[in-house]
Every structure is written in structure tokens, then in C-alpha cells.
Design a protein around this motif. Structure first.
Motif, short mmCIF file in Angstrom:
data_model
loop_
_atom_site.label_atom_id
_atom_site.label_comp_id
_atom_site.label_asym_id
_atom_site.label_seq_id
_atom_site.Cartn_x
_atom_site.Cartn_y
_atom_site.Cartn_z
N PRO B 196 12.55 12.18 13.91
CA PRO B 196 12.96 11.53 12.65
C PRO B 196 12.42 10.10 12.52
O PRO B 196 12.30 9.58 11.42
N LYS B 197 12.06 9.48 13.64
CA LYS B 197 11.51 8.12 13.60
C LYS B 197 10.02 8.12 13.23
O LYS B 197 9.45 7.06 12.96
N GLY B 198 9.38 9.27 13.26
CA GLY B 198 7.95 9.35 12.96
C GLY B 198 7.67 8.98 11.52
O GLY B 198 8.32 9.49 10.60
N LYS B 199 6.70 8.06 11.31
CA LYS B 199 6.36 7.65 9.94
C LYS B 199 4.85 7.75 9.67
O LYS B 199 4.43 7.78 8.52
N LEU B 217 2.95 9.74 7.22
CA LEU B 217 3.49 11.08 7.52
C LEU B 217 3.76 11.87 6.24
O LEU B 217 3.57 13.08 6.18
N GLU B 218 4.19 11.13 5.20
CA GLU B 218 4.49 11.79 3.92
C GLU B 218 3.29 12.58 3.40
O GLU B 218 3.43 13.71 2.94
N LYS B 219 2.11 11.95 3.48
CA LYS B 219 0.89 12.63 3.03
C LYS B 219 0.57 13.82 3.94
O LYS B 219 0.21 14.90 3.47
N ALA B 220 0.72 13.60 5.26
CA ALA B 220 0.42 14.66 6.22
C ALA B 220 1.29 15.88 5.96
O ALA B 220 0.85 17.02 6.10
N MET B 221 2.55 15.64 5.58
CA MET B 221 3.49 16.74 5.34
C MET B 221 3.32 17.31 3.93
O MET B 221 3.89 18.34 3.61
N ASP B 222 2.56 16.62 3.08
CA ASP B 222 2.42 17.07 1.70
C ASP B 222 1.28 18.09 1.56
O ASP B 222 1.52 19.29 1.53
N ASP B 223 0.03 17.60 1.54
CA ASP B 223 -1.05 18.54 1.22
C ASP B 223 -2.25 18.48 2.16
O ASP B 223 -3.29 19.07 1.87
N CYS B 224 -2.12 17.78 3.31
CA CYS B 224 -3.25 17.75 4.25
C CYS B 224 -3.44 19.13 4.88
O CYS B 224 -2.48 19.84 5.15
N LEU B 225 -4.71 19.47 5.12
CA LEU B 225 -5.03 20.75 5.74
C LEU B 225 -5.81 20.54 7.03
O LEU B 225 -6.59 19.59 7.14
N VAL B 226 -5.60 21.45 7.95
CA VAL B 226 -6.47 21.56 9.12
C VAL B 226 -7.39 22.73 8.80
O VAL B 226 -6.94 23.88 8.73
N ILE B 264 1.85 11.26 16.43
CA ILE B 264 2.89 10.75 15.53
C ILE B 264 3.39 9.41 16.06
O ILE B 264 3.62 9.25 17.27
N GLY B 265 3.54 8.44 15.16
CA GLY B 265 4.07 7.14 15.54
C GLY B 265 4.96 6.57 14.45
O GLY B 265 5.12 7.19 13.39
N ASP B 266 5.53 5.40 14.71
CA ASP B 266 6.44 4.81 13.72
C ASP B 266 5.79 3.67 12.93
O ASP B 266 6.44 3.03 12.11
N GLN B 267 4.52 3.37 13.21
CA GLN B 267 3.79 2.38 12.40
C GLN B 267 2.29 2.67 12.48
O GLN B 267 1.84 3.39 13.37
N PRO B 268 1.53 2.12 11.52
CA PRO B 268 0.08 2.38 11.56
C PRO B 268 -0.57 1.71 12.78
O PRO B 268 -0.03 0.76 13.33
N TRP B 269 -1.75 2.19 13.15
CA TRP B 269 -2.40 1.73 14.38
C TRP B 269 -3.40 0.59 14.14
O TRP B 269 -3.92 0.06 15.11
#
Lengths: 224, 421
Positions: B196-199, B217-226, B264-269
Motif C-alpha cells: 500500500p505504500k507503493g507510489k 503507480l497510478e499510470k502503471a495500474m491504469d493502461d500500461c502494457l507489457v 516498486i517504490g514510494d518516491q521517484p528515483w
């Protein structure tokens, strides 16, 4: 079993194929990643220092390494050879007509220097540098940008988070600063009084052409 | 029912002419004085047998199309391995880019990976870090087919200071539009169980640049494809074979090729590709970061500097439009440098975050044209002029130039990249 009964039984089996249920359910595909595997690939370093390996390196060690492994492209002092990237200098140039975006003038975080050198440099021999070497090279690049003295030793424990331009970045604000680009009814007729040509690509003449050799043309802007 | 020719002719004339030029182009309707030998004489392709059905087990275009190729501009970059080639937009039609013509952007050259040796790892703030083989990936449920454009953030970047390159291949060709086959990234993340901390998600490639980008993460969970296939066949090596990330509507740099890991992390790299590069320097010396989205944009591909007009009379203005914000709803075309506009015909399939094809049929009397196109999307965004963009951003932001393009078409039919007031 009669022929038709057999066929009916086969059909029933076919119907019973267990189609996977909702996508949210786990499939069990893949296998657990081992700690050694994660360690081998997960080398990224964040601005807060998360991901920095143990180790240290001095400016002078970095200078020696830089001359052997980096200066052919980046110049002895990070000034860049030919079109290869400039790593140092460009201080206070960001508002100028021709900004010089270097580690010292533009980059926000020291972590990115460590991470990127570690993962992708030298160009053509990625992932060849050991952590101590990356610390040393990072220290030297910082020294080239007048950020640390020449006797500085960089390590995980004194790793600085911010570079001079750290505050120079802000998140995409197009939705507000470019709000005027959302127009209900864009103009269709008599939208301007006159139209004048203000620039020609043919005058610059830097487009590749099979008939001529224009590799040496001087463009006004490239990509990186 | 289509409009009578006379009416459309009048409508076009009503747009106002940008100065009538001399009639240098030959009229098309010259009556034949002698029989055409191509008709009255037997041709060799009609007389002799052609090649057998499997002479080319993997077909290639006709030899008469040999000019339809990707091209590069050598002065742009220091090396051929960290560089870009351009899609020949001027020679294409429809909306799907042929695989072999899709522009290429590498940072460490083209990785050649045996799919049996490719691994895809998920780690970081997850319940269970996982490793997948290509076989595992193709067994995942929920496979989809989606059409999306992929546009380099730097497409048209060389044009910020003025007209520089002569041809839409070079000014707008860092784009392609294909059907991807793959599985939503979400399915893989669910398999590993995101904390749940993953952003944020860090995506990483297996090539010699070990390319990385931070993605919300929102985008990754929305429509990103592998994805492992494009236009029905395996990804081309230069497009990330055997596996790439698809990040619909967002800048091409984020579509990590040769995808080997997501973390997965809680802030950008704050990786190099989202600090030093792919940040947009504005006139005040500060820079936008995380400018992920590609705004609505269009370009007239025909006529254009590489595709001049050849005849007076009926002609087709054609081009492409796209928007990272959604679907293209309208494209307007001007022949007088933006004084007057009319809406073009959008023809063929249109999908959100995919390329649309537009046509404007017109009669050309040989006058000089200042051709422009202006795209609109379903968010209500209208493609701005270059000057409107420069007013907000200055001329040093390199990326995200979606300003309206102008082609000068001269009375002899030749066209040039120009800027207008």
C-alpha cells in the motif's frame, strides 16, 4: 459407450475447460526472485541515498580513472570532446540564450551521477565500474564543478543529496500555465490580418540530402 | 453523400488565396495524341512468369519503393548508438506504421536478445519479488491488442528556434503507431502484490544503456502494457525484442525497450533520463519535470517538402494527428497560413492515444499555399501555434514541441518548411 454418447462425453469435457477467473486472482506464474538476483539487477540509487552501496573514493583516484576511462569523450576536465556531453561548467547559464546544462549547472541530485555512471558508463562498457570507482568518479566530477575540494573523499556516509540546481525543477504544470490552449471554438475565418513568412528551413540547409554531403553543417539545435 | 465538386471548389476558394502564382505546373488533362505504348505494346511483366510464391519467405516492399526508408540526421548526435532515425511520414498513408519503418531511438545501441535468455523481474515494495520467463509472460491471462502512437519527447525539438529541417520525416518523424499485443502491467504487479505504500514504478531495460524511468503507480495500474508483439508479429529487435513497456499517450522515452525489471517504490528515483534529460528548461531558468504527456499535435504529410504537388486541379491534402490526452476529434486545415480554416475529414479507425488520418480534398489552381493543420482532442485541447508555445516556454525546452507546422507550397509545386507570423 455408443459413438454418440462418447461424443457427448468429449463435448462435456471440452465445456469443462477451466477458464481462468477474474484477472485480480493470482495465477502463480513466475517464480520468487532470489536475493542474489535482486541484488545483481537492482542497483538504482535515489536522491535520498537509498540504494547506495558500501564504498568510498577520492577526487584524486577519480581523476586518474577519468583520464583513463572517460576523458577521450568528455575531455580531461569534463569540457566534452566534439559533440560528446559536457560534464562541468555552465554555471549561471540556464537563463541565457545558449544554456550549458552540466552536472554542476543543471542536474538536481548527486545520486543521479552515481547511479548513471554506475549503470551506463563508460559508453560501450556499461556496468564495468566497481562501487569504489564510481564513488571516486563522482567525487572528481563534483570537483570539476567546484563543489568539493581536491582532497575530498566521497562515501556512502557523507554523500550529499543536492546539487546547486536542486530547486530548479517543478512538476508539470501545463494544465494551469497553458490553460489557454483549451479553446471551445477556435477561430475559423479571418483569424489574422496578414501572414508573413518569418523563417525558411532551406536557408539553413542542414537537411540530409542524398545529393550532397552536409555532415559538417552547423545546426542551430540538436537532440541529446 | 459527398459534396458536388463545384461546391467544394467554391468553399475552398472562399478561404481566400495567398497570392496567385504563375502556372508552372502542367495541367493533368492533356488529351492523348498517340496511343500509349504501355497499353498497346505487350509488357514484360505480362509476358513472362514472375517469381514463385515463396521466393521471399519474408516479403519486402517493391524495389520501386526503395526511397521509403528510415533516415537519420548525423549532426544531431555524437554517436550512432545513442541517436535517432526518422519514420518516412511523407510516404505513408492510413494510420498503422509498418514495423520496418518505425523510427528508432537507442541510447546504447540495439540489444540482440535470445528470448530464451530474457528475464523479467518485479521487486521493491511488493509482497513477493518475482522472475518471469518469456514463456511465463505469454501464459498470463488478460492478453489485449491496443493501437497507440509512440512519440519521442524530442520530436520537432530541432524546430524550437525556427524552421530548420526540410521534410516532415525530419520535423515530425520521431513517431510511430502500431497495434501492440501484450498483458496489462497491472496483472504482473498484482501477481507480486504491491505494498500500500507503493507510489512509483521504476522500469528498466536490458540494453547497454540500462535505461530507467520512474512512472507513477497510478499510470502503471491504469493502461500500461507489457508487450511482446507489434502489428501481429514479434517486436522488432530495434523496438525492444522480446519485451517492451507500452505507456499510452506518454513520451516515448518511458516506453522502456528490452524490459527486464520493474521496481516498486514510494518516491521517484530521479534517474538521468528524468533530470538531465526529459526535463523542459523554461525562459526563467527553471525546468518542468515529469512532463509525461504528449499533447495534441498534427502535421500535413502531403504535400510537404519531400512530397511536392505534381499537378494542378484535384489534389488531396493529407496528414496525421494524435493526442496523449485522448482521441482526436477534429483536424482543421488552412491553406493561407492560418487566416482561414476548414475542418478536414478524419478517415479510418480512431482510437484514444492513437494516430488519426485526415484528408482535405481540394482543387489547386497553382497559387502559393501556406499549409497548416490544427488538431483538437476530446479533452478540448487545441493544438497551439509555435509562437503561443514559445510565449510560455521560451526556445530552450528541447522537448514537447507540438506547435502548428507550416509548409510553403510554391507555384511549381515544391514545398518548404517555413515559419509564419
Amino acid at each position: 459407450m455408443s459413438k454418440s454418447a462418447k461424443a457427448a462425453a468429449l463435448f462435456a469435457v471440452a465445456l469443462a475447460i477451466p477458464f481462468a477467473a477474474a484477472a485480480a486472482e493470482k495465477t502463480g506464474l513466475g517464480r520468487p526472485a532470489l536475493p542474489e538476483e535482486v541484488k545483481a539487477w537492482d542497483i538504482d540509487v535515489r536522491p535520498d541515498g537509498l540504494g547506495l552501496p558500501d564504498g568510498k573514493g577520492s577526487v584524486s583516484e577519480g581523476e586518474a580513472l577519468f583520464q583513463t576511462k572517460c576523458s577521450a569523450c568528455h575531455g580531461e576536465f569534463g569540457e566534452g570532446a566534439g559533440r560528446w556531453p559536457v560534464l562541468a561548467g555552465g554555471k549561471d547559464s540556464l537563463k541565457s540564450d545558449r544554456p550549458e546544462k552540466t552536472v554542476g549547472s543543471f542536474w538536481p541530485n548527486t545520486s543521479t551521477v552515481f547511479d548513471y555512471v554506475h549503470r551506463a558508463m563508460p559508453f560501450g562498457d556499461a556496468l564495468s565500474l566497481k562501487p569504489d570507482e564510481v564513488y571516486a568518479l563522482t567525487a572528481y566530477i563534483m570537483n570539476l564543478n567546484d563543489l568539493v575540494p581536491s582532497d575530498f573523499v566521497l562515501s556512502k556516509d557523507n554523500f550529499p543529496k543536492a546539487l546547486p540546481n536542486e530547486k530548479g525543477f517543478y512538476d508539470d504544470d501545463r494544465e494551469t500555465t497553458e490553460k489557454s490552449f483549451w479553446k471551445k471554438d477556435p477561430c475559423m475565418t479571418n483569424c489574422k490580418e496578414k501572414v508573413e513568412i518569418t523563417g525558411h528551413a532551406a536557408i539553413l540547409d542542414v537537411t540530409p540530402d542524398d545529393q550532397k554531403d552536409n555532415k559538417d553543417e552547423k545546426p542551430s539545435a540538436g537532440v541529446e | 453523400m459527398s459534396e458536388p465538386a463545384t461546391l467544394s471548389r467554391r468553399r475552398l476558394l472562399n478561404l481566400g488565396l495567398a497570392g496567385a502564382g504563375a502556372a508552372a505546373v502542367a495541367p493533368t488533362l492533356a488529351a492523348a495524341q498517340t496511343p500509349d505504348p504501355l497499353i498497346v505494346e505487350r509488357q514484360e511483366w505480362t509476358q513472362y512468369l514472375g517469381e514463385g510464391v515463396n521466393a521471399k519467405p519474408y516479403g519486402v516492399p517493391s524495389k520501386f519503393e526503395k526511397e521509403v526508408v528510415r533516415r537519420e540526421v548525423e549532426w544531431l548526435t555524437a554517436s550512432r548508438q545513442s541517436s535517432v532515425s526518422f519514420t518516412p511520414l511523407h510516404a505513408l498513408d492510413g494510420v498503422i506504421t509498418p514495423n520496418g519503418l518505425c523510427f528508432v531511438r537507442h541510447h546504447g545501441g540495439e540489444a540482440e536478445i535470445d528470448p530464451a535468455k530474457h528475464r523479467f523481474m518485479i521487486n521493491g515494495m511488493v509482497d513477493k519479488p518475482l522472475v518471469f520467463t518469456m514463456e511465463d509472460i505469454k501464459r498470463m491471462p488478460g492478453r489485449v491488442n491496443r493501437v497507440y502512437f509512440l512519440e519521442c519527447a524530442a520530436n520537432s525539438g530541432m524546430e524550437w528556434r525556427g524552421a530548420q529541417l526540410n521534410g516532415c520525416q525530419f520535423t515530425h518523424g520521431m513517431i510511430h503507431n502500431v497495434v501492440y499485443t501484450g498483458v496489462p502491467l497491472k496483472a504482473f504487479l498484482n501477481e507480486a502484490g504491491v505494498s500500500p505504500k507503493g507510489k512509483w514504478v521504476l522500469a528498466e531495460g536490458a540494453d547497454a544503456s540500462v535505461m530507467t524511468r520512474s512512472i507513477p503507480l497510478e499510470k502503471a495500474m491504469d493502461d500500461c502494457l507489457v508487450a511482446w508483439a507489434m502489428n501481429g508479429e514479434a517486436l522488432r529487435p530495434e523496438q525492444g525484442y522480446p519485451l517492451r513497456l507500452v505507456v499510452p499517450g506518454w513520451e516515448g522515452n518511458m516506453w522502456i525497450k528490452w524490459l527486464r525489471r520493474v521496481e516498486i517504490g514510494d518516491q521517484p528515483w530521479a534517474q538521468r533520463e528524468e533530470t538531465s534529460k526529459y526535463t523542459d528548461l523554461l525562459a526563467d531558468g527553471r525546468s518542468r519535470q515529469h512532463t509525461f504527456l504528449m499533447d495534441a499535435k498534427s502535421v500535413v504529410t502531403n504535400p510537404s517538402p519531400q512530397a511536392p504537388l505534381k499537378s494542378k486541379g484535384p489534389n488531396v491534402i493529407s496528414g496525421v494527428a494524435w493526442s496523449g490526452r485522448g482521441a482526436i476529434t477534429r483536424v482543421d486545415v488552412s491553406i493561407d497560413g492560418g487566416k482561414n480554416w476548414r475542418s478536414a475529414r478524419i478517415e479510418g479507425p480512431t482510437f484514444p492515444r492513437a494516430m488519426a488520418r485526415f484528408y482535405a480534398d481540394f482543387d489547386w489552381n497553382g497559387q502559393e499555399l501556406l499549409l497548416q493543420s490544427r488538431a483538437m482532442d476530446d479533452s478540448g485541447y487545441v493544438q497551439p501555434t509555435k509562437d503561443e508555445l514559445r510565449k510560455v516556454r521560451g526556445t530552450n525546452s528541447i522537448y514537447h514541441n507540438n506547435g502548428i507546422q507550416t509548409w510553403l507550397v510554391r507555384p511549381d509545386g515544391s514545398a518548404e518548411n517555413v515559419e509564419v507570423s
